[in-house]
Motif scaffolding. Structure first.
Motif, PDB file in Angstrom:
ATOM      1  N   ARG A 183     -20.776 -39.354  22.786  1.00  0.00           N
ATOM      2  CA  ARG A 183     -20.915 -39.282  21.322  1.00  0.00           C
ATOM      3  C   ARG A 183     -22.112 -38.391  20.965  1.00  0.00           C
ATOM      4  O   ARG A 183     -23.246 -38.676  21.367  1.00  0.00           O
ATOM      5  N   VAL A 184     -21.822 -37.330  20.232  1.00  0.00           N
ATOM      6  CA  VAL A 184     -22.853 -36.325  19.926  1.00  0.00           C
ATOM      7  C   VAL A 184     -23.034 -36.200  18.415  1.00  0.00           C
ATOM      8  O   VAL A 184     -22.045 -36.093  17.676  1.00  0.00           O
ATOM      9  N   ALA A 185     -24.291 -36.204  17.971  1.00  0.00           N
ATOM     10  CA  ALA A 185     -24.599 -35.899  16.562  1.00  0.00           C
ATOM     11  C   ALA A 185     -25.043 -34.445  16.504  1.00  0.00           C
ATOM     12  O   ALA A 185     -25.973 -34.054  17.225  1.00  0.00           O
ATOM     13  N   PHE A 186     -24.401 -33.634  15.688  1.00  0.00           N
ATOM     14  CA  PHE A 186     -24.777 -32.222  15.573  1.00  0.00           C
ATOM     15  C   PHE A 186     -25.386 -31.999  14.204  1.00  0.00           C
ATOM     16  O   PHE A 186     -24.743 -32.227  13.171  1.00  0.00           O
ATOM     17  N   LEU A 187     -26.632 -31.520  14.190  1.00  0.00           N
ATOM     18  CA  LEU A 187     -27.398 -31.424  12.946  1.00  0.00           C
ATOM     19  C   LEU A 187     -27.730 -29.965  12.659  1.00  0.00           C
ATOM     20  O   LEU A 187     -28.530 -29.351  13.368  1.00  0.00           O
ATOM     21  N   GLY A 188     -27.076 -29.390  11.655  1.00  0.00           N
ATOM     22  CA  GLY A 188     -27.324 -27.995  11.279  1.00  0.00           C
ATOM     23  C   GLY A 188     -26.116 -27.123  11.559  1.00  0.00           C
ATOM     24  O   GLY A 188     -25.872 -26.744  12.701  1.00  0.00           O
ATOM     25  N   LEU A 189     -25.358 -26.814  10.499  1.00  0.00           N
ATOM     26  CA  LEU A 189     -24.099 -26.059  10.668  1.00  0.00           C
ATOM     27  C   LEU A 189     -24.200 -24.689   9.999  1.00  0.00           C
ATOM     28  O   LEU A 189     -23.412 -24.351   9.125  1.00  0.00           O
ATOM     29  N   GLY A 190     -25.197 -23.908  10.408  1.00  0.00           N
ATOM     30  CA  GLY A 190     -25.343 -22.544   9.896  1.00  0.00           C
ATOM     31  C   GLY A 190     -24.459 -21.593  10.685  1.00  0.00           C
ATOM     32  O   GLY A 190     -23.446 -21.992  11.272  1.00  0.00           O
ATOM     33  N   ILE A 191     -24.861 -20.308  10.723  1.00  0.00           N
ATOM     34  CA  ILE A 191     -24.076 -19.288  11.423  1.00  0.00           C
ATOM     35  C   ILE A 191     -23.812 -19.753  12.861  1.00  0.00           C
ATOM     36  O   ILE A 191     -22.678 -19.713  13.352  1.00  0.00           O
TER      37      ILE A 191
END
Ligand code: NAP
Length: 294
Positions: free
Chosen positions: A2-10
Protein backbone atom coordinates in the motif's frame (compact mmCIF):
# COMPACT_ATOMS: atom_id res chain seq x y z
CA UNK A 1 2.08 -3.02 -1.05
CA UNK A 2 0.00 0.00 0.00
CA UNK A 3 1.59 3.23 -1.23
CA UNK A 4 0.61 6.85 -0.58
CA UNK A 5 1.75 9.11 -3.43
CA UNK A 6 1.94 12.79 -2.54
CA UNK A 7 2.38 15.33 -5.35
CA UNK A 8 0.95 14.81 -8.85
CA UNK A 9 2.80 17.41 -10.92
CA UNK A 10 4.56 16.84 -14.26
CA UNK A 11 6.71 14.05 -12.80
CA UNK A 12 4.59 12.75 -9.92
CA UNK A 13 1.47 12.10 -12.02
CA UNK A 14 3.46 9.95 -14.46
CA UNK A 15 5.40 8.10 -11.76
CA UNK A 16 2.23 7.38 -9.78
CA UNK A 17 0.57 6.07 -12.96
CA UNK A 18 3.39 3.52 -13.29
CA UNK A 19 2.93 2.43 -9.68
CA UNK A 20 -0.79 1.97 -10.30
CA UNK A 21 -0.01 0.01 -13.47
CA UNK A 22 2.44 -2.22 -11.58
CA UNK A 23 -0.28 -3.26 -9.14
CA UNK A 24 0.57 -1.22 -6.04
CA UNK A 25 -2.47 -0.27 -3.93
CA UNK A 26 -2.31 3.46 -4.38
CA UNK A 27 -3.76 6.40 -2.45
CA UNK A 28 -2.95 9.82 -3.91
CA UNK A 29 -2.97 13.37 -2.61
CA UNK A 30 -2.21 16.62 -4.40
CA UNK A 31 -2.32 20.20 -3.10
CA UNK A 32 -4.63 21.17 -5.97
CA UNK A 33 -7.26 18.49 -5.44
CA UNK A 34 -8.70 18.71 -8.96
CA UNK A 35 -5.52 17.10 -10.31
CA UNK A 36 -5.81 14.20 -7.87
CA UNK A 37 -9.49 13.77 -8.79
CA UNK A 38 -8.59 13.67 -12.49
CA UNK A 39 -5.85 11.13 -11.75
CA UNK A 40 -8.29 8.86 -9.87
CA UNK A 41 -10.82 9.13 -12.70
CA UNK A 42 -8.13 7.97 -15.14
CA UNK A 43 -6.89 5.16 -12.89
CA UNK A 44 -9.77 3.14 -11.46
CA UNK A 45 -8.98 1.63 -8.08
CA UNK A 46 -6.71 4.47 -6.95
CA UNK A 47 -8.01 6.13 -3.78
CA UNK A 48 -8.21 9.88 -3.25
CA UNK A 49 -7.07 11.43 0.05
CA UNK A 50 -8.04 14.89 1.33
CA UNK A 51 -4.75 15.41 3.22
CA UNK A 52 -1.29 13.83 3.26
CA UNK A 53 -2.11 12.45 6.73
CA UNK A 54 -5.21 10.72 5.39
CA UNK A 55 -3.19 9.18 2.56
CA UNK A 56 -0.54 7.95 4.99
CA UNK A 57 -2.79 6.47 7.67
CA UNK A 58 -3.20 3.10 5.98
CA UNK A 59 -0.04 2.99 3.83
CA UNK A 60 3.20 1.05 4.20
CA UNK A 61 5.20 3.37 1.95
CA UNK A 62 4.98 7.14 1.38
CA UNK A 63 6.33 8.64 -1.85
CA UNK A 64 6.70 12.43 -2.07
CA UNK A 65 7.22 14.29 -5.36
CA UNK A 66 6.90 18.02 -4.75
CA UNK A 67 9.35 20.80 -5.54
CA UNK A 68 11.73 21.73 -2.70
CA UNK A 69 12.75 21.04 0.88
CA UNK A 70 10.17 23.37 2.46
CA UNK A 71 7.39 21.64 0.55
CA UNK A 72 8.57 18.13 1.46
CA UNK A 73 8.79 19.20 5.10
CA UNK A 74 5.29 20.67 4.95
CA UNK A 75 3.80 17.58 3.28
CA UNK A 76 5.50 15.17 5.69
CA UNK A 77 5.80 17.04 8.97
CA UNK A 78 3.45 20.05 8.77
CA UNK A 79 -0.19 20.26 9.83
CA UNK A 80 -1.95 17.17 8.42
CA UNK A 81 1.47 15.99 7.23
CA UNK A 82 1.88 12.36 6.25
CA UNK A 83 4.49 11.76 8.96
CA UNK A 84 2.00 12.74 11.66
CA UNK A 85 -0.34 9.85 10.76
CA UNK A 86 2.02 7.18 9.39
CA UNK A 87 2.58 4.16 11.61
CA UNK A 88 6.08 3.47 12.97
CA UNK A 89 7.77 1.15 10.50
CA UNK A 90 6.45 3.06 7.50
CA UNK A 91 9.04 3.79 4.80
CA UNK A 92 9.26 7.25 3.24
CA UNK A 93 10.75 7.69 -0.23
CA UNK A 94 11.25 11.31 -1.26
CA UNK A 95 11.77 11.64 -5.03
CA UNK A 96 11.83 15.48 -5.11
CA UNK A 97 15.15 17.28 -5.64
CA UNK A 98 15.69 19.08 -2.34
CA UNK A 99 19.46 18.92 -1.67
CA UNK A 100 21.23 16.83 0.97
CA UNK A 101 20.86 19.20 3.92
CA UNK A 102 17.05 19.20 3.76
CA UNK A 103 16.98 15.44 3.15
CA UNK A 104 19.04 14.76 6.26
CA UNK A 105 17.05 17.07 8.52
CA UNK A 106 13.69 15.69 7.35
CA UNK A 107 15.09 12.16 7.66
CA UNK A 108 16.07 12.81 11.28
CA UNK A 109 12.61 14.13 12.16
CA UNK A 110 10.99 11.09 10.53
CA UNK A 111 13.39 8.70 12.27
CA UNK A 112 12.25 10.14 15.60
CA UNK A 113 8.75 8.91 14.64
CA UNK A 114 10.01 5.46 13.64
CA UNK A 115 9.84 6.21 9.90
CA UNK A 116 12.86 5.34 7.76
CA UNK A 117 13.65 7.62 4.84
CA UNK A 118 15.29 7.11 1.47
CA UNK A 119 16.13 10.15 -0.65
CA UNK A 120 15.53 9.04 -4.23
CA UNK A 121 15.67 11.95 -6.65
CA UNK A 122 15.17 11.08 -10.29
CA UNK A 123 16.56 12.13 -13.61
CA UNK A 124 15.11 11.70 -17.07
CA UNK A 125 12.39 14.33 -17.43
CA UNK A 126 8.74 13.71 -18.16
CA UNK A 127 9.01 11.35 -21.17
CA UNK A 128 11.03 8.88 -19.12
CA UNK A 129 8.79 9.38 -16.10
CA UNK A 130 5.94 8.43 -18.41
CA UNK A 131 7.48 5.22 -19.71
CA UNK A 132 8.95 4.17 -16.35
CA UNK A 133 12.59 4.43 -17.43
CA UNK A 134 13.85 7.11 -15.04
CA UNK A 135 17.31 6.93 -13.54
CA UNK A 136 16.94 7.00 -9.76
CA UNK A 137 19.76 7.70 -7.32
CA UNK A 138 19.02 6.73 -3.77
CA UNK A 139 20.48 7.53 -0.37
CA UNK A 140 19.70 5.65 2.82
CA UNK A 141 20.55 2.56 4.85
CA UNK A 142 20.95 -0.78 3.02
CA UNK A 143 17.80 -2.04 4.71
CA UNK A 144 15.69 1.00 3.76
CA UNK A 145 17.03 0.89 0.19
CA UNK A 146 16.11 -2.80 -0.19
CA UNK A 147 12.57 -2.02 0.98
CA UNK A 148 12.32 0.90 -1.44
CA UNK A 149 13.66 -1.03 -4.43
CA UNK A 150 10.42 -2.63 -5.73
CA UNK A 151 8.71 0.76 -5.68
CA UNK A 152 11.66 2.46 -7.41
CA UNK A 153 11.88 -0.34 -9.98
CA UNK A 154 8.29 0.31 -11.02
CA UNK A 155 9.20 3.92 -11.85
CA UNK A 156 12.77 3.67 -13.14
CA UNK A 157 15.17 1.53 -15.12
CA UNK A 158 18.57 2.31 -13.58
CA UNK A 159 18.37 2.38 -9.79
CA UNK A 160 21.63 3.26 -8.03
CA UNK A 161 22.20 3.12 -4.27
CA UNK A 162 24.56 6.09 -4.01
CA UNK A 163 25.27 5.89 -0.26
CA UNK A 164 23.77 7.09 3.03
CA UNK A 165 20.83 9.47 3.35
CA UNK A 166 21.48 12.65 1.32
CA UNK A 167 23.87 11.08 -1.17
CA UNK A 168 21.15 10.56 -3.77
CA UNK A 169 20.60 14.32 -3.56
CA UNK A 170 24.29 15.16 -3.93
CA UNK A 171 24.59 12.97 -7.03
CA UNK A 172 21.41 14.47 -8.45
CA UNK A 173 22.32 18.14 -8.06
CA UNK A 174 25.81 17.59 -9.51
CA UNK A 175 24.21 15.81 -12.48
CA UNK A 176 21.74 18.66 -13.03
CA UNK A 177 24.41 21.35 -12.78
CA UNK A 178 26.27 19.50 -15.52
CA UNK A 179 23.09 19.11 -17.61
CA UNK A 180 22.17 22.80 -17.32
CA UNK A 181 25.74 23.81 -18.18
CA UNK A 182 25.69 21.48 -21.19
CA UNK A 183 22.44 23.05 -22.34
CA UNK A 184 23.95 26.54 -22.08
CA UNK A 185 27.03 25.42 -24.03
CA UNK A 186 24.82 23.88 -26.74
CA UNK A 187 22.91 27.20 -26.95
CA UNK A 188 26.11 29.20 -27.39
CA UNK A 189 27.42 26.71 -29.98
CA UNK A 190 24.22 27.15 -32.00
CA UNK A 191 24.60 30.93 -31.81
CA UNK A 192 28.21 30.79 -33.01
CA UNK A 193 27.07 28.58 -35.90
CA UNK A 194 24.18 30.91 -36.74
CA UNK A 195 26.40 33.98 -36.60
CA UNK A 196 29.00 32.27 -38.81
CA UNK A 197 26.25 31.39 -41.27
CA UNK A 198 26.60 27.60 -41.17
CA UNK A 199 23.69 25.23 -41.71
CA UNK A 200 22.48 24.43 -38.17
CA UNK A 201 21.04 21.09 -39.30
CA UNK A 202 24.52 20.10 -40.47
CA UNK A 203 26.08 21.39 -37.25
CA UNK A 204 23.73 19.49 -34.95
CA UNK A 205 23.90 16.33 -37.05
CA UNK A 206 27.70 16.27 -36.95
CA UNK A 207 27.89 17.20 -33.27
CA UNK A 208 25.34 14.51 -32.45
CA UNK A 209 27.49 11.88 -34.13
CA UNK A 210 30.79 13.18 -32.76
CA UNK A 211 32.58 14.22 -29.61
CA UNK A 212 30.27 17.25 -29.23
CA UNK A 213 27.28 14.97 -28.59
CA UNK A 214 25.28 15.24 -25.37
CA UNK A 215 21.85 14.47 -24.00
CA UNK A 216 21.20 18.21 -23.97
CA UNK A 217 22.09 18.53 -27.66
CA UNK A 218 19.59 15.77 -28.36
CA UNK A 219 16.86 17.09 -26.06
CA UNK A 220 17.18 20.88 -26.22
CA UNK A 221 18.76 21.98 -29.54
CA UNK A 222 15.46 21.74 -31.43
CA UNK A 223 13.55 23.49 -28.64
CA UNK A 224 16.09 26.32 -28.56
CA UNK A 225 16.13 26.70 -32.34
CA UNK A 226 12.32 26.80 -32.48
CA UNK A 227 11.96 28.83 -29.27
CA UNK A 228 9.58 26.11 -28.10
CA UNK A 229 9.57 26.29 -24.32
CA UNK A 230 6.83 23.73 -23.68
CA UNK A 231 7.64 22.73 -20.13
CA UNK A 232 9.29 19.39 -19.59
CA UNK A 233 11.46 20.73 -16.75
CA UNK A 234 10.75 24.19 -15.37
CA UNK A 235 13.61 26.66 -15.60
CA UNK A 236 13.04 27.74 -11.97
CA UNK A 237 13.43 24.12 -10.85
CA UNK A 238 16.71 23.82 -12.75
CA UNK A 239 17.92 27.04 -11.12
CA UNK A 240 17.03 25.55 -7.70
CA UNK A 241 19.14 22.48 -8.50
CA UNK A 242 22.15 24.47 -9.72
CA UNK A 243 21.97 26.59 -6.55
CA UNK A 244 21.81 23.45 -4.39
CA UNK A 245 24.88 22.08 -6.19
CA UNK A 246 26.81 25.32 -5.71
CA UNK A 247 25.91 25.31 -1.99
CA UNK A 248 27.27 21.77 -1.64
CA UNK A 249 30.43 22.64 -3.56
CA UNK A 250 30.99 25.74 -1.44
CA UNK A 251 30.42 23.78 1.79
CA UNK A 252 32.93 21.17 0.59
CA UNK A 253 35.45 23.77 -0.61
CA UNK A 254 35.19 22.74 -4.26
CA UNK A 255 34.58 25.44 -6.86
CA UNK A 256 32.24 24.77 -9.78
CA UNK A 257 32.85 27.83 -11.91
CA UNK A 258 30.94 26.70 -14.99
CA UNK A 259 27.87 25.86 -12.91
CA UNK A 260 28.11 29.26 -11.21
CA UNK A 261 27.97 30.93 -14.63
CA UNK A 262 25.04 28.73 -15.62
CA UNK A 263 23.28 29.82 -12.42
CA UNK A 264 23.66 33.45 -13.51
CA UNK A 265 22.29 32.67 -16.99
CA UNK A 266 19.29 30.88 -15.46
CA UNK A 267 18.76 33.76 -13.03
CA UNK A 268 18.71 36.20 -15.95
CA UNK A 269 16.18 33.98 -17.74
CA UNK A 270 13.95 33.96 -14.65
CA UNK A 271 14.30 37.74 -14.54
CA UNK A 272 13.05 37.85 -18.12
CA UNK A 273 9.90 35.96 -17.08
CA UNK A 274 10.84 32.41 -18.14
CA UNK A 275 10.77 30.71 -14.72
CA UNK A 276 7.76 28.53 -15.53
CA UNK A 277 9.01 27.69 -19.04
CA UNK A 278 11.24 24.78 -19.91
CA UNK A 279 14.89 25.57 -19.18
CA UNK A 280 15.54 25.58 -22.95
CA UNK A 281 14.39 29.21 -22.53
CA UNK A 282 17.89 30.05 -21.29
CA UNK A 283 18.61 30.58 -25.02
CA UNK A 284 16.81 33.95 -24.69
CA UNK A 285 19.59 35.21 -22.41
CA UNK A 286 22.32 33.83 -24.67
CA UNK A 287 20.67 35.39 -27.73
CA UNK A 288 20.47 38.75 -26.00
CA UNK A 289 24.18 38.51 -25.11
CA UNK A 290 25.17 37.46 -28.65
CA UNK A 291 22.86 39.98 -30.28
CA UNK A 292 21.61 37.19 -32.57
CA UNK A 293 18.37 35.21 -32.74
CA UNK A 294 18.46 31.56 -33.81
P1 NAP B 1 5.66 20.45 -10.98
O1 NAP B 1 5.06 19.95 -12.23
O2 NAP B 1 5.75 21.91 -10.73
O3 NAP B 1 4.87 19.76 -9.76
C1 NAP B 1 5.10 20.16 -8.45
C2 NAP B 1 4.21 19.38 -7.50
O4 NAP B 1 4.46 19.91 -6.17
C3 NAP B 1 2.72 19.55 -7.76
O5 NAP B 1 2.05 18.37 -7.37
C4 NAP B 1 2.38 20.72 -6.83
O6 NAP B 1 1.03 20.76 -6.46
C5 NAP B 1 3.22 20.37 -5.65
N1 NAP B 1 3.41 21.51 -4.77
C6 NAP B 1 3.89 22.73 -5.12
N2 NAP B 1 3.93 23.53 -4.05
C7 NAP B 1 3.45 22.81 -3.00
C8 NAP B 1 3.24 23.10 -1.63
N3 NAP B 1 3.54 24.28 -1.10
N4 NAP B 1 2.72 22.11 -0.86
C9 NAP B 1 2.42 20.91 -1.39
N5 NAP B 1 2.59 20.58 -2.68
C10 NAP B 1 3.12 21.52 -3.48
O7 NAP B 1 7.15 19.88 -10.80
P2 NAP B 1 7.82 18.56 -11.43
O8 NAP B 1 8.41 18.89 -12.73
O9 NAP B 1 6.90 17.41 -11.29
O10 NAP B 1 9.05 18.39 -10.39
C11 NAP B 1 8.91 17.79 -9.12
C12 NAP B 1 10.31 17.54 -8.55
O11 NAP B 1 11.03 16.68 -9.43
C13 NAP B 1 11.16 18.79 -8.39
O12 NAP B 1 11.94 18.69 -7.23
C14 NAP B 1 12.03 18.78 -9.66
O13 NAP B 1 13.24 19.49 -9.46
C15 NAP B 1 12.25 17.30 -9.82
N6 NAP B 1 12.54 16.82 -11.18
C16 NAP B 1 11.84 17.27 -12.27
C17 NAP B 1 12.14 16.78 -13.53
C18 NAP B 1 11.42 17.25 -14.76
O14 NAP B 1 11.93 16.99 -15.87
N7 NAP B 1 10.27 17.90 -14.66
C19 NAP B 1 13.13 15.81 -13.69
C20 NAP B 1 13.78 15.33 -12.57
C21 NAP B 1 13.48 15.84 -11.32
P3 NAP B 1 -0.05 21.64 -7.29
O15 NAP B 1 -0.54 20.71 -8.35
O16 NAP B 1 -1.06 22.01 -6.30
O17 NAP B 1 0.67 22.83 -7.86
Amino acid sequence: MRVAFLGLGIMGSRMAANLAGAGFELTVWNRTEAKAQAFCAEHPGVKLAGTPAQAAADSEVLVTMVVDGDQVEQVLLGEHGAGTAAKPGTLCIDCSTIGPMAARSIGEALAARGIAMVDAPVTGSSPRAQDGTLTIMAGGSDQAFERAKPVLEAMGRLIVHAGPLGHGQIVKVINNAVAATNAAVVGEALLVGARAGVDLDALTEVMGAGSGASAMLELKARAMREHDYTTLFKLDHMLKDVRLCLEEGQAAGAPFQFAALTGEILTAATGRGHGEDDFAALIEVLEATAGTKL
